[in-house]
Design an enzyme around this catalytic site. Structure first.
Site, PDB file in Angstrom:
ATOM      1  CG  HIS A 112      -9.592   6.320  -3.062  1.00 31.14           C
ATOM      2  ND1 HIS A 112      -9.800   4.906  -3.650  1.00 31.14           N
ATOM      3  CD2 HIS A 112     -10.161   6.402  -2.369  1.00 31.14           C
ATOM      4  CE1 HIS A 112     -11.313   5.042  -3.201  1.00 31.14           C
ATOM      5  NE2 HIS A 112     -11.412   6.447  -2.527  1.00 31.14           N
ATOM      6  CB  SER A 145      20.458  -5.009   0.964  1.00 31.61           C
ATOM      7  OG  SER A 145      20.732  -5.166  -0.600  1.00 31.61           O
TER       8      SER A 145
END
Lengths: 432, 432, 432, 432
Positions: free
Chosen positions: B142, B263
């Site tokens: 999880h 980027s």
């Protein structure tokens, strides 16, 4: 699960009672293996077994509302029923050890239920293929009259497909027959691999090669993909029934039972609704594939996003396919076949399907293939436009008669020759 | 086919040149088989072979514009190049005899190209799994810290999955290695089954058990489903890389090449774009499954609705998966692993993952499981809320210390014990 | 993109030249807006525009191989061509500002190209629906003869569906006409919302309400879902053409062009291959929906997994649908209709479709509905089994004749009455 | 329908009682319209209404087993209960008139139930977005630290998406609010369009423009596509919650209720299981789209293949989405936000996200963009490798300090400036 489309065995298999009973069976198998490894006092599992606990799903779900965890709720309930010795259950295990191993047990059983039904479908197809070995029928490509075959060949094609599906389903069952009792992240931190092996063997399963917290979901994706392929094969058969039963074709139809009504408005109708239904159901079984594939990429050692998906698709896809196979078998068995209609439709084509034989005969005389094609097409088109019988038009065409004698031309129009290999083909499907 | 995502071998495989060359190979194999059966003059095929024809796709497509039929256009072109003897080609055959047999040849070759890449991926995973056998890492379920494992175990899990995929792919290749030379509706009306068998064997294929005008499409559905399962396995790996590379996790990252820019706006960024790309590509491969399943239910002896689907998905899904496997291999090989970050993340959990060991120790003293659970949870929650070290809080809890001595408690906090089975697990994946 | 299924306008739209030209248009629009805001020296954009740069895709892709970033490669190339003033481009922007805004420009244009084609299809359907307003045809449910209608009604049904599709496509275009120039994570950190608004307006777009690094992908999911719904509508029409053209039905068929060949083996065949092809293509367009939906849940402010998906499905799905609409229009326009075959098929039903009129007449005499149903079914079944004409059998049934005079019974058999509302229905589709 | 995932209102809506009650409502609305048209004795409907019939689903299903037709079974049962006057019901109608009109009534109601829940989700998102307008948070692209934003902006992004979904759902409801009472093949052979119009208006519906035997299924495809888009939006939110709750991120988490247990093995765990569950459920809702699209191309005036599909997906997809919306609302409302963790994660990036500001400042000094990029990347990489604080490294780089004074550099590191537009962005989402 729509009760309308759920055979009773599948309703039982996917009931909450069976689910919790299977969980208990997994816990007890693990407990026995731990007893042998001296991790748990000997006799614990057999003592609990002897109590013949009646698990109460309603009570488990009530506890779950507080603890928000299904396996903890289950264990709490077992402890309520079986007393303190139940605390030995689940030792060193994580929820998924129980859940995934149980799911494997249930999917294996679902597969067995499906295989039985698929075998029955194969038997029905075999019988009808054998029965109609020599029933001539018009072969159609693009929905357009092509060349003759026999209805037995057509059914043998469906049989061969279903036999392939049976082999695939068995392989998928083998892939899914894998459990895990390896603890929180699959490291056997508080257990030992030998315990897992022994416990799973008792349940008819093998251990996952490398588990995370869960059994790897590529196995399930392969399983559900296989179900969809079987469903697609049933859809192909059902689509063909729908075509055969069309008013204008009328070659075969679903058995119409006494008392059945075709339409609330039109008393004369007999519709292939069972086959149409199978086409719809195959869409539903197919719809389980993508979610199953999306379930594969769980995060790290697992997330629980696959769980809700499997709660839906495991019962739904297996039950629907079980229903489909039963219905398909019943359609095959009850299919009312009209050989005379098949013959009439063959006749209506006016022997045009012998065009290839004529073309080949022309090529044998030395004519280039494309010229032969155009020569035959010329008479075919005239026949289609109602200018005469195809055979006669060819005979009257000097470019043809110059090459083929009347006898040679006649030999091209031979149904028995066209169907000479029917038995060989059908036997390939029946005997494999 | 997006050239960006198409390895050169796949570009070649799915070029129109390879397509037409394969068609010719099928025609010649069939021709040779017919020569042996005395249906065609001996030496025809070898004479055409000797001409070493250079097929011109552009010319074939030009002819197709008039005749609106690809195989007829092809045959016309071959006749243009090879002269009158070419009229013996395609005798008694239907277009699908050529098309489906060729498709089988191409898909078998595509599968081989994929298997080579999948084997390379398995080797890369094996090496890195072996390398990191004993690199401790935080196991997460999880997305939440669970118990420790080793990075080698994690990679071994991916390896085991990829090995299963390899077995599936080989099985799918075997299923698809089926052609047909059985004429218009599969009845061998103008041929003989022995010709088909001989011709297909020369091409490395088997005959379809019962063909219609085409090879049955359940085979193709199984093939494309298998590709999607492989892609899903790659997606699982790529998803994990993305998690490992998260800024806050930082346990491993894709190799950043010299000159690469993360980027256009933020010069400091190093993004797991290769892995993200793999996640996107797996969606595309997965998207081929449903159309392939929809292709199964062709009408009667066939319709041609599957053709456009296969023109797209056969090159696209195989090439994309080939690209994915290459990229995944390169990510595995170049993966920059930060064992110290793994250790730091483990440390940060403050030994909470030993909670199960403590709980089991408490159960061994006779405490009911649920009470033990709650006892441990009490200290765990306090530790999470920063009230102290988990180990110390437990030691200070009289309900714990009454049952476990300081020594006994200490023995629960043992990483080596938690990872004792790592080698055994990894070897299961490496050796199978 | 399969060139075979790509109309030229779509090939141009999705070429790399158009892509980079659009990127430049976006950069220049943003630059101009920044000039007005005094962030960039006035005149920069117009100076670059004046250079009329010829972008070279090959060069950009070469640079990309080093920097592994497409927009940086593009900007580097622009700087190569336009010189130092190009450094003002992209100020404060992130790659996605360019990419997503450009994608919006391209998808809006794709939608326009699709709308033009959908309008043409609607016009063709309108013309043919109007032409066949009063051409009687057998209505069929379940492939079984039902009640009469007119061919115009059938086409009007397809028309109404296509008009709905046109409205949906316009709505989807409006949803997708959204760009963003909001910087790295959508915060306008180095820009101002007014710049975005001005730049996007110049491109015919609106700003995303709240962008992350990208425009939200629910918009794209809605767009691709819409394409699939249009494709499904075309598939419905194509499926019907295939049924009409079946050998046994023969009510309408695709125009067969001079020189076209139906089959390499069977010269007489005229197959509905264009319509079958449309059915296949609709599967491909449909296959874009799930990946587009899977693209929605990007991580945090974005991951790039959607990018490869969109590189494939944006050109593919729009082009395929464009091709489908052109082909469908051409099928509608060229459809060869055989009213006499329609009449013959109607006649063959032996007036059974008047059964409901008879049943209603019987109910009017006071008979319970179910009794009337059974009474009519009795004669219908006898007629189906060849025991006489339906009308005569009813007249001879004393249970019927007791209630309905011969005249009253005759009035139930009135085709004109059954088709009385044809004009009204067709006009509803034509006029909306 | 899994009871676990079915809110009570949806269980009621899709019960067999509601189904049959709706059928009766449709029959009575049609009956009243026929009374006004003098086709049926006045007062029939009101007399039946006055009887307040209690329909018994079990009895209807019993009859269906014999007649194999659900509507006939229903009508037979109504006649059992209401006596002979019931024979006036269903006059001139076909089953689909009842079924499709009823389905429209039920789907409209399902949509209303969904809209209420979606509005509640929007309100919850609005409240939390407003609450966290100015809570700084690290924006992440590719899972990698990017630039700062506020948590309010992030929630506003989800809000804007959900508002778009609400608009789409209303449009889809409008599309589906269409019935038909037009007889066997949609020709009004035994009715009049005015009757349909009046009856449907009483039920809140409009007539289908041109119906076949059924309402056109493109409407349903659009409806189910819309549900999947809403579900994908919920999935995006749930995916983000899962990321925020990761152990290493810890910025927000699902409310953990008293008594809840995170893991059966690990007492310390608090897992984002509700959000993971939403991700799984979105796969199930998405899985309804393709079957709905496959349902569009019914044969001729209809086949019944869509029926089984809709029996499953109509209740399942609407209920699951209803459950998802409730659960998502409850997650939003209960979300425990840790602003200090957000700040800590921001701090950990070491101000690298100001790199773009520095780059832009450098460009303003006349440096070409790419040189500025490389200059900033140089210090960024050193900072990432722990060689110093980013800000200090830049200041110490002579290539930078030559261009930017210490003050000018300092102004680039301003969080308030980076978040200056937060209110404007959030208000756009709140106010639309």
């Amino acid at each position: 699960m729509l009760s309308r489309y759920t055979p009773p065995e599948f309703a039982t298999l996917w009931s909450s009672t069976t689910r919790y009973t299977t969980w208990l069976a997994v816990e007890l198998a693990a407990c026995e293996a731990m007893e042998e490894a001296d991790l748990v006092p000997g006799g614990t599992a057999s003592a609990i077994r002897a109590q013949q606990l009646t698990l109460q799903p309603v009570r488990i779900e009530e506890i779950e509302k507080t603890v928000k965890h299904d396996v903890i709720a289950f264990l709490t309930h077992v402890e309520e029923l079986a007393g303190p010795q139940a605390r030995w259950l689940h030792r060193g295990m994580t929820s998924s050890d129980v859940l995934d191993t149980s799911l494997a047990v249930l999917l294996v059983e679902a597969s067995r239920l499906l295989e039985v039904r698929l075998e029955a479908l194969c038997q029905a197809l075999s019988r009808r293929a054998d029965e109609h070995r020599h029933t001539p029928m018009l072969g159609r490509s693009h929905g357009i009259a092509a060349e003759p075959l026999t209805f037995g060949i057509v059914l043998a094609g469906h049989l061969a497909e279903m036999r392939r599906c049976l082999a695939r389903l068995r392989a998928a069952r083998d892939e899914i027959a894998v459990g895990k009792i390896a603890g929180a992240v699959g490291t056997y931190a508080h257990l030992d691999p030998s315990i897992e092996e022994r416990a799973l063997a008792a349940l008819g399963l093998r251990p996952e090669t490398v588990s995370t917290q869960v059994v790897a979901r590529d196995r399930h994706a392969a399983f559900f993909s296989t179900l969809a392929i079987v469903a697609a094969g049933v859809e192909r058969f059902a689509t063909n029934v729908r075509h055969w039963q069309r008013s204008e074709v009328g070659e075969a139809e679903e058995r119409f039972t006494v008392g059945q009504k075709g339409s609330s408005a039109m008393p004369h109708k007999r519709n292939p609704i069972l086959s149409e239904n199978l086409c719809g159901l195959s869409r539903l079984v197919r719809a389980a594939v993508v979610p199953a594939l999306e379930d594969v990429a769980l995060w790290h050692e697992r997330d629980i996003s696959h769980s809700s998906v499997e709660r839906a698709i495991a019962p739904d896809a297996t039950s629907l396919l079980g229903f489909m196979l039963e219905r398909a078998t019943s359609i095959v068995e009850g299919l009312v076949v009209y050989p005379e209609a098949m013959q009439r439709n063959l006749d209506r084509v006016g022997e045009l399907f012998f065009s290839e034989a004529v073309m080949l005969a022309l090529v044998s005389t030395g004519l280039p293939r494309q010229s032969a094609y155009e020569l035959v097409q010329r008479s075919a088109m005239r026949a289609i436009h109602g200018e005469g019988r195809f055979r006669d038009l060819l005979g009257a065409d000097p470019d043809v008669s110059r090459r083929l004698s009347s006898d040679a031309l006649g030999r091209c129009f031979d149904l028995a020759h066209a169907l000479a290999h029917a038995d060989a083909i059908i036997d390939r499907a029946l005997k494999t």
